[in-house]
Write an enzyme that holds these catalytic residues in place. Structure first.
Site, short mmCIF file in Angstrom:
data_model
loop_
_atom_site.label_atom_id
_atom_site.label_comp_id
_atom_site.label_asym_id
_atom_site.label_seq_id
_atom_site.Cartn_x
_atom_site.Cartn_y
_atom_site.Cartn_z
N PRO A 1 0.85 -1.20 0.00
CG PRO A 1 0.17 -0.89 2.22
CD PRO A 1 0.93 -1.83 1.33
CD GLU B 1 -1.87 9.43 1.90
OE1 GLU B 1 -2.85 10.16 2.09
OE2 GLU B 1 -0.82 9.52 2.54
CD GLN C 1 -2.20 0.21 5.47
OE1 GLN C 1 -2.00 1.35 5.05
NE2 GLN C 1 -1.26 -0.73 5.48
CB CYS D 1 2.05 5.98 7.40
SG CYS D 1 2.03 7.51 6.41
CG ASN E 1 7.71 -3.43 2.37
OD1 ASN E 1 7.46 -2.41 3.01
ND2 ASN E 1 7.70 -3.43 1.06
CD GLU F 1 16.06 0.52 -1.63
OE1 GLU F 1 16.67 1.09 -2.56
OE2 GLU F 1 15.13 1.07 -1.00
N GLY G 1 6.60 -2.43 -3.35
CA GLY G 1 5.85 -1.22 -3.67
C GLY G 1 6.42 -0.51 -4.88
NE ARG G 2 10.28 3.29 -2.74
CZ ARG G 2 11.53 3.62 -2.42
NH1 ARG G 2 12.05 4.75 -2.88
NH2 ARG G 2 12.25 2.83 -1.64
#
Length: 315
Positions: free
Chosen positions: A7, A9, A68, A98, A199, A201, A223-224
């Protein structure tokens, strides 16, 4: 072995989840956080951030999407978790990771890692409010300023009833700066009995192999890395060391995201901004994405941008 879309944002919204899960290789998604303060949120708030609830909690590709929640009030979070469950959420995830300063100033996200007892109370309340068949999970970082309470926080989340922990291998202060401390994820995995998701890198197949080896985790959240290279999950699943898909194969997905955003928003600036944002991520993998970004950089309306995207596909 599972791959989870992280997730994020303002980046991994419904349209991005839809595109990335249709590209393939992703087993599970988690929504952007639903901010919970002091009230029971209306249905429209959940449907805005988790439109997949209208499709049984799945993307069009059939990938499950957990909802979430972010907040610090155990009672209010429990009430909203029950509401999300009643709307069909297939899982509830709690955000304790976050790093955004605004969120942290309002007692949300990673700041709660300074208070393991509150972590326990939140998870305990949410677990009690949600039907037993719906999993309650949590996402955490290694700490706020340092890692001194990382194991204590993980144990508090487990004791409260979290059935799985996703651990981002950095503190709040470290933000997204390399490296991610995958060895600390292993320490957390050794300290709890519930499954741990690694999670942080992961940009390449080699990164994936390294995080698996160093963390000892079977499940990895990305993610990225997936936003910048949408077929990474598919290549991981195939253990395929080949180069990413050709830019010509990627181009239709750029138009797809743009058109979805255009339909979903009445704000004409939104699809343009989201497309520019994604191109900024994609240029890490494809230089052509940077060239396309330059072509639309000064354009501001969908009517200006769409012909450029379609012209790109025609060539």
């Amino acid at each position: 072995m599972k791959l989870v879309l992280a997730p994020m944002e303002g980046l991994v919204d419904e349209a991005m989840r839809d595109v990335l899960t249709r590209v393939g290789g992703i087993d599970l998604c988690v929504t952007e956080f639903v901010r919970v303060t002091s009230a029971l949120l209306p249905t429209r708030t959940f449907m805005r951030l988790a439109p997949e609830l209208a499709r049984g909690g799945k993307t069009r590709a059939g990938v499950t999407v957990r909802v979430q929640l972010l907040g610090s009030d155990p009672v209010c979070l429990a009430e909203n978790a029950a509401k999300a469950a009643s709307l069909g959420a297939p899982g509830i995830d709690l955000n304790f990771g976050c790093p955004a300063p605004t969120v942290n100033r309002h007692r949300g996200g990673a700041i709660l890692l300074n208070d393991p007892e509150l972590l326990f109370q939140i998870v305990q309340a949410v677990r009690a409010a949600v039907p037993a068949e719906i999993p309650v999970t949590a996402k955490m970082r290694l700490g706020y300023e340092d890692k001194s309470r990382a194991l204590e926080c993980a144990r508090a989340l487990e004791a409260g009833g979290a059935q799985e922990l996703a651990v981002h291998g950095r503190t709040k202060v470290e933000g997204y700066r390399p490296p991610a401390h995958w060895d600390w994820i292993a320490r957390i995995r050794d300290s709890v009995a519930v499954p741990v998701v690694a999670n942080g890198e992961v940009w390449t197949l080699d990164d994936y192999r390294a995080i698996r080896e160093q963390s000892g985790c079977d499940t990895v959240m990305i993610g990225r890395g997936l936003v910048a290279c949408p077929d990474l999950a598919l290549r991981i699943k195939r253990q395929d060391s080949a180069a990413p898909m050709a830019w010509s194969e990627m181009q239709p997905w750029v138009l797809d995201l743009f058109l979805q955003c255009r339909v979903q928003s009445e704000d004409g600036r939104y699809p343009v901004a989201r497309t520019k944002q994604w191109l900024g991520q994609l240029k890490r993998t494809w230089p052509e994405a940077g060239e396309l970004f330059e072509r639309i950089r000064r354009l501001t309306t969908p009517d200006e941008v769409e012909p450029v995207l379609r012209d790109m596909l025609a060539k």
